[in-house]
Enzyme design. Sequence first.
Site, PDB file in Angstrom:
ATOM      1  N   ASN A   1       0.885  -1.160   0.000  1.00 56.74           N
ATOM      2  CA  ASN A   1       0.000   0.000   0.000  1.00 56.74           C
ATOM      3  C   ASN A   1       0.923   1.210   0.000  1.00 56.74           C
ATOM      4  OD1 ASN A   1      -1.809   2.017   0.535  1.00 56.74           O
ATOM      5  ND2 ASN A   1      -2.763   1.013   2.297  1.00 56.74           N
TER       6      ASN A   1
ATOM      7  N   ARG B   1      -2.576  -2.038  -3.515  1.00 61.67           N
ATOM      8  CA  ARG B   1      -3.646  -1.062  -3.508  1.00 61.67           C
ATOM      9  C   ARG B   1      -3.372  -0.079  -4.648  1.00 61.67           C
ATOM     10  NH1 ARG B   1      -4.989   3.191   1.283  1.00 61.67           N
ATOM     11  NH2 ARG B   1      -6.835   4.099   0.341  1.00 61.67           N
TER      12      ARG B   1
ATOM     13  N   HIS C   1     -11.616   5.026  -1.012  1.00 61.80           N
ATOM     14  CA  HIS C   1     -11.627   4.240   0.233  1.00 61.80           C
ATOM     15  C   HIS C   1     -12.471   2.972   0.080  1.00 61.80           C
ATOM     16  CE1 HIS C   1     -10.711   8.271   2.371  1.00 61.80           C
ATOM     17  NE2 HIS C   1      -9.608   7.551   2.331  1.00 61.80           N
TER      18      HIS C   1
ATOM     19  N   ARG D   1      -6.371  18.269   2.996  1.00 63.27           N
ATOM     20  CA  ARG D   1      -7.206  18.565   1.811  1.00 63.27           C
ATOM     21  C   ARG D   1      -8.511  19.223   2.266  1.00 63.27           C
ATOM     22  NH1 ARG D   1      -7.229  12.507  -0.184  1.00 63.27           N
ATOM     23  NH2 ARG D   1      -5.701  12.091   1.442  1.00 63.27           N
TER      24      ARG D   1
ATOM     25  N   GLU E   1      -7.691  -2.659   5.207  1.00 67.78           N
ATOM     26  CA  GLU E   1      -7.595  -2.643   3.737  1.00 67.78           C
ATOM     27  C   GLU E   1      -6.628  -3.717   3.246  1.00 67.78           C
ATOM     28  OE1 GLU E   1      -6.682   1.368   4.466  1.00 67.78           O
ATOM     29  OE2 GLU E   1      -8.122   2.131   3.011  1.00 67.78           O
TER      30      GLU E   1
END
Length: 394
Positions: free
Chosen positions: A8, A91, A179, A239, A377
């Site tokens: 990842n 990922r 996500h 962000r 994940e």
Amino acid sequence: MEALLVFNAGSSSLKFQIFDIADGRLERRIRGKIDGIGSSPRLRATTADGAELVARSFDGAAVPDLPAAIAEARDWLLALEGVELRAIGHRVVHGGPEYIGPVLIDATVLDRLVHYQNLAPLHQPNNLVPIRLAMEINPEVPQVACFDTAFHHGRAEHTDCYALPRTFYDQGVRRYGFHGLSYEYIAERLCEVAPEVARGRVIVAHLGSGASMCALRGGQSIETTMGFTALDGLPMGTRPGQLDPGVVLHLITAKGMSVEEVSDLLYHNAGLKGLSGISNDVRELLASDDPRASFAIAHFVHRCRLHAGMLAAALGGIDVFVFTAGVGENSAPIRARIAEALAWLGAEVDAAANEAGAALISTTRSRIALHVIPTDEELMIARHTLALISTHMD
Ligand code: ADP
């Protein structure tokens, strides 16, 4: 033992995990991470139950970029005993309109993923670095790309389009959502944790350094707060979240900012960091008595309230609200404030359970079940990778 390696790769960190394959089942063996790439790089790895295997710091110049970090991780992994690499799972942030599920990577797929760099210019190039390196170094090991966008695919077209001329949609300008690996894991886990409501009207709040929410019905994504890029929706560490596109035009035309400057502002210097002028880290903001810190948190909670309301409207009500990722899993004060913002929908938080970090933090009177579920994940990537290579090798 046969094993899977999962990567990842982010902008300044590389996470990797090893899963053993025992009788077709996955058993996590190692969690590893190199963070601070280019500044103060550190390699840390533990066993699945948290025993430290390595903790090593490097000079910034020794690990200046992602390829150097991968080389360090690889050297360390190669020294491990008894790992027979069966496949590598990655990922990948953007699968574009084309990849709606995990895919075995070959040169053609890699070309397409390079093409989709335009859709995620700051994330996708990093995701592709370990893929390219593994293709060069271990070309015989199959690699699988697992996409953050894939889980949201299949939403009705009138929900994933922008009100732009149709040609833009056809060219890939869509509300993809992100996500997805986290939401897919939570949807599966919720079936185990709360089977009676898991297929009902669920909102999952993935609140980490990146943050978004997803509305699930029947375990499927029907709406989400992120769109074409990972900039939209909730405010995040650095962000801004939802922003009038007119602001961007203003910054470029009236303020004379270059595209690079605006991009740097929106990805690295906005959000909690920009608003507080203190930090992107919710822990630091909560600990600070500077009013700018509490102001940034108040904004974050306000936007969570609005976006949760939007998703509740999309679902026609809500049965379950799930907190996950760094902030959602660890911050009782933020969970309490978001839960209070959901009181109009019937949520009531059990303060003691929330403070204690319980898995269920709603009272018995609450009309909405409030759950805290740690996301995973990497396990999702490993499951997809094993499933795909098993079908291809059968
Ligand atoms: P990512 O994987 O997107 O980098 P994580 O899901 O690991 O992010 O979340 C990282 C963020 O979680 C940190 O920036 C920090 O703000 C937040 N966080 C972690 N622990 C806590 C805590 N105990 N209280 C508040 N926030 C926390």
